[in-house]
Design a protein around this motif. Structure first.
Motif, PDB file in Angstrom:
ATOM      1  N   ILE A 144       1.135 -17.200 114.969  1.00 42.27           N
ATOM      2  CA  ILE A 144       1.841 -15.975 114.564  1.00 42.27           C
ATOM      3  C   ILE A 144       2.099 -15.090 115.779  1.00 42.27           C
ATOM      4  O   ILE A 144       3.197 -14.577 115.974  1.00 42.27           O
ATOM      5  N   LEU A 145       1.069 -14.924 116.615  1.00 42.81           N
ATOM      6  CA  LEU A 145       1.217 -14.063 117.795  1.00 42.81           C
ATOM      7  C   LEU A 145       2.257 -14.615 118.758  1.00 42.81           C
ATOM      8  O   LEU A 145       3.060 -13.873 119.314  1.00 42.81           O
ATOM      9  N   SER A 146       2.257 -15.947 118.943  1.00 44.18           N
ATOM     10  CA  SER A 146       3.234 -16.543 119.860  1.00 44.18           C
ATOM     11  C   SER A 146       4.652 -16.383 119.293  1.00 44.18           C
ATOM     12  O   SER A 146       5.618 -16.222 120.027  1.00 44.18           O
ATOM     13  N   GLU A 147       4.751 -16.384 117.947  1.00 45.70           N
ATOM     14  CA  GLU A 147       6.061 -16.200 117.304  1.00 45.70           C
ATOM     15  C   GLU A 147       6.582 -14.783 117.546  1.00 45.70           C
ATOM     16  O   GLU A 147       7.771 -14.562 117.766  1.00 45.70           O
ATOM     17  N   PHE A 148       5.692 -13.784 117.515  1.00 45.13           N
ATOM     18  CA  PHE A 148       6.111 -12.386 117.621  1.00 45.13           C
ATOM     19  C   PHE A 148       6.158 -11.866 119.050  1.00 45.13           C
ATOM     20  O   PHE A 148       6.783 -10.838 119.289  1.00 45.13           O
ATOM     21  N   GLU A 149       5.502 -12.554 119.988  1.00 45.81           N
ATOM     22  CA  GLU A 149       5.447 -12.059 121.364  1.00 45.81           C
ATOM     23  C   GLU A 149       6.839 -11.810 121.951  1.00 45.81           C
ATOM     24  O   GLU A 149       7.059 -10.847 122.673  1.00 45.81           O
ATOM     25  N   GLY A 150       7.780 -12.691 121.629  1.00 46.28           N
ATOM     26  CA  GLY A 150       9.139 -12.547 122.166  1.00 46.28           C
ATOM     27  C   GLY A 150      10.010 -11.596 121.355  1.00 46.28           C
ATOM     28  O   GLY A 150      11.192 -11.454 121.627  1.00 46.28           O
ATOM     29  N   LYS A 151       9.433 -10.957 120.330  1.00 40.71           N
ATOM     30  CA  LYS A 151      10.230 -10.114 119.436  1.00 40.71           C
ATOM     31  C   LYS A 151       9.796  -8.651 119.464  1.00 40.71           C
ATOM     32  O   LYS A 151      10.165  -7.881 118.581  1.00 40.71           O
ATOM     33  N   VAL A 152       9.001  -8.286 120.480  1.00 38.73           N
ATOM     34  CA  VAL A 152       8.598  -6.883 120.628  1.00 38.73           C
ATOM     35  C   VAL A 152       9.859  -6.043 120.845  1.00 38.73           C
ATOM     36  O   VAL A 152      10.730  -6.409 121.641  1.00 38.73           O
ATOM     37  N   GLY A 153       9.985  -4.925 120.119  1.00 35.89           N
ATOM     38  CA  GLY A 153      11.175  -4.082 120.230  1.00 35.89           C
ATOM     39  C   GLY A 153      12.179  -4.309 119.110  1.00 35.89           C
ATOM     40  O   GLY A 153      13.147  -3.566 118.987  1.00 35.89           O
ATOM     41  N   GLU A 154      11.933  -5.332 118.268  1.00 37.00           N
ATOM     42  CA  GLU A 154      12.841  -5.595 117.146  1.00 37.00           C
ATOM     43  C   GLU A 154      12.343  -4.896 115.885  1.00 37.00           C
ATOM     44  O   GLU A 154      11.167  -4.547 115.767  1.00 37.00           O
ATOM     45  N   VAL A 155      13.260  -4.713 114.919  1.00 33.93           N
ATOM     46  CA  VAL A 155      12.910  -4.098 113.632  1.00 33.93           C
ATOM     47  C   VAL A 155      12.760  -5.187 112.576  1.00 33.93           C
ATOM     48  O   VAL A 155      13.570  -6.107 112.501  1.00 33.93           O
ATOM     49  N   PHE A 156      11.695  -5.064 111.772  1.00 28.34           N
ATOM     50  CA  PHE A 156      11.420  -6.019 110.700  1.00 28.34           C
ATOM     51  C   PHE A 156      11.240  -5.262 109.383  1.00 28.34           C
ATOM     52  O   PHE A 156      10.872  -4.089 109.379  1.00 28.34           O
TER      53      PHE A 156
END
Length: 420
Positions: A144-156
């Motif tokens: 999960i963390l590796s999935e989100f690491e590249g998405k910091v700054g995005e809105v969910f």
């Protein structure tokens, strides 16, 4: 033998399904079984490792558990030092006995001896499920963390699960995210089972941190609603936000014929309405950025109309008509404070008679119309960066030291010194 082989097959199967290295499971299992064995067999002597003094021998520290990767058989081994006379049978073995293992062995050597441990299988059965579940949880968390690491700054879009010591716990897909108190909008109430848009702000200590109060949340909402911003035709140049109350956003167009404010508002106001719906009670001013600083400051004080403006070393002196004073200052100084944050200029507002206006910058505090002195503006940060320094580098510096930096004048130095 068949039963234990099934045990190994089960570990291999679970590991394959979950994308875990089976060797990691076996090693974790060996370590867990050894801890459980030592707790059971050294009840009186066993203590946690942190209870030992440096250099003190730990009970059973010479023991290891090994799991046969083919048969699943568990064995206990003890490493013992070869001595002439045994003083501690747990840690030592007599040379005369060790010679049965190897004829070339000498005093001072170490040997590994299999120890009788019929109850290892029972301990393993009690421990295995817990170890495997822990490894599965670790593996899922890592994925999960590796999935989100590249998405910091995005809105969910996140589902509100519960409150935990003041923080809001959200669910984003399979991940659990935390929104601390400082990232919440003070006048918002978060309801269990409701969905909210959140900014993925950071990943700290393997925890996903989200925010609704961060200025970047506002920027991302505009990107979602305004295609011209996403494509780069319209650019957000600056944001000043007091979450839950009011924000100002400065935009500029890079293409002739494209109105930046009109793009953000949308036909019949549909785009800005969608953003406002997400922000709740927060009011929003969209202003046009201008490369001319005086024009930019005048725009930033919208909706007030400005008669005259002069800028001198990060201080903007603004003159307005009597009927525009309250608009320019705003309730409790909010309008001028947000303009300060947006432009980086301290703003002094003068009435038509030339007198400097006083207002309440914060509830119950009298003061000039300016930003809270505990913060440093983006413009000052940029000045420091041009001089090759960060804010933390100049903590404790006085005005004289700051003036020695390239591009830092007396007024700027005084402002920075006051904060740091």
């Amino acid at each position: 033998m068949a039963m234990v082989s099934e045990f190994v097959s089960a570990i291999n199967q679970v590991a394959a399904e979950r994308g875990i290295n089976p060797e990691e499971v076996f090693q974790a299992l060996e370590a867990a079984i050894l801890i459980a064995y030592k707790k059971e067999h050294f009840k009186d002597e066993y203590r946690r490792e942190e209870d030992y003094e440096d250099g003190e021998k730990k009970i059973g520290e010479n023991l290891v558990v090994e799991v046969d990767r083919e048969t699943g058989e568990f064995k206990l081994f003890a490493t013992k030092e070869v001595v002439k006379k045994v003083n501690d049978s747990e840690l030592e073995i007599a040379l005369s006995e060790a010679e049965y293992i190897s004829s070339t062995i000498e005093i001072g050597d170490s040997v590994q001896i299999e120890m009788p441990a019929e109850d290892l299988g029972r301990i393993a059965a009690q421990t295995a499920k817990q170890v495997i579940l822990q490894k599965i949880r670790e593996s899922e968390k890592t994925a999960i963390l590796s999935e989100f690491e590249g998405k910091v700054g995005e809105v969910f879009t996140a589902l509100m699960q519960r409150m935990q010591r003041g923080s809001v716990i959200f669910e984003i897909g399979k991940a659990t995210a935390l929104m601390p108190v400082e990232e919440q909008v003070s006048n918002e109430f978060y309801r269990i089972g409701e969905r909210y848009k959140v900014l993925l702000k950071s990943i700290e200590d393997s925890e996903v941190i989200v925010s609704r109060a961060d200025p970047n949340f506002l920027i991302e909402l505009f990107k979602l609603e305004v295609p011209e911003i996403e494509s780069g035709v319209v650019e957000i140049k600056a944001v000043a936000r007091e979450a839950g109350s009011r924000s100002k956003i400065a935009v500029v167009s890079h293409q002739d014929g494209v109105d930046p404010i009109g793009s953000c508002v949308g036909q019949r106001g549909i785009r800005i309405a969608n953003i406002m719906n997400e922000l709740g009670e927060e009011k929003l001013d969209i202003i046009e950025w201008d490369e001319d600083d005086e024009t930019f400051v005048a725009n930033a004080l919208s909706p007030a109309k400005i008669i005259d403006i002069k800028i001198d070393d990060y201080i903007a002196t603004v003159k307005t008509d009597e009927d525009q004073l309250s608009l320019a200052i705003g309730k409790e100084g909010q309008n001028v404070r947000l303009a300060w944050k947006l432009t980086g200029y301290k703003i002094d507002i003068l009435g038509p008679d030339g007198a400097t206006q006083e207002t309440k910058t914060k509830e119950g505090e009298e003061g000039s119309v300016e930003e809270d002195d505990s913060t440093i503006s983006e413009a000052l940060v940029k000045k420091l960066e041009k001089a090759g320094k960060k804010v933390e580098d100049v903590e404790g510096w006085d005005t004289k030291q700051l003036m020695e930096l390239e591009g830092i004048g007396k007024v700027t130095a005084e402002k920075i010194a006051k904060v740091v």
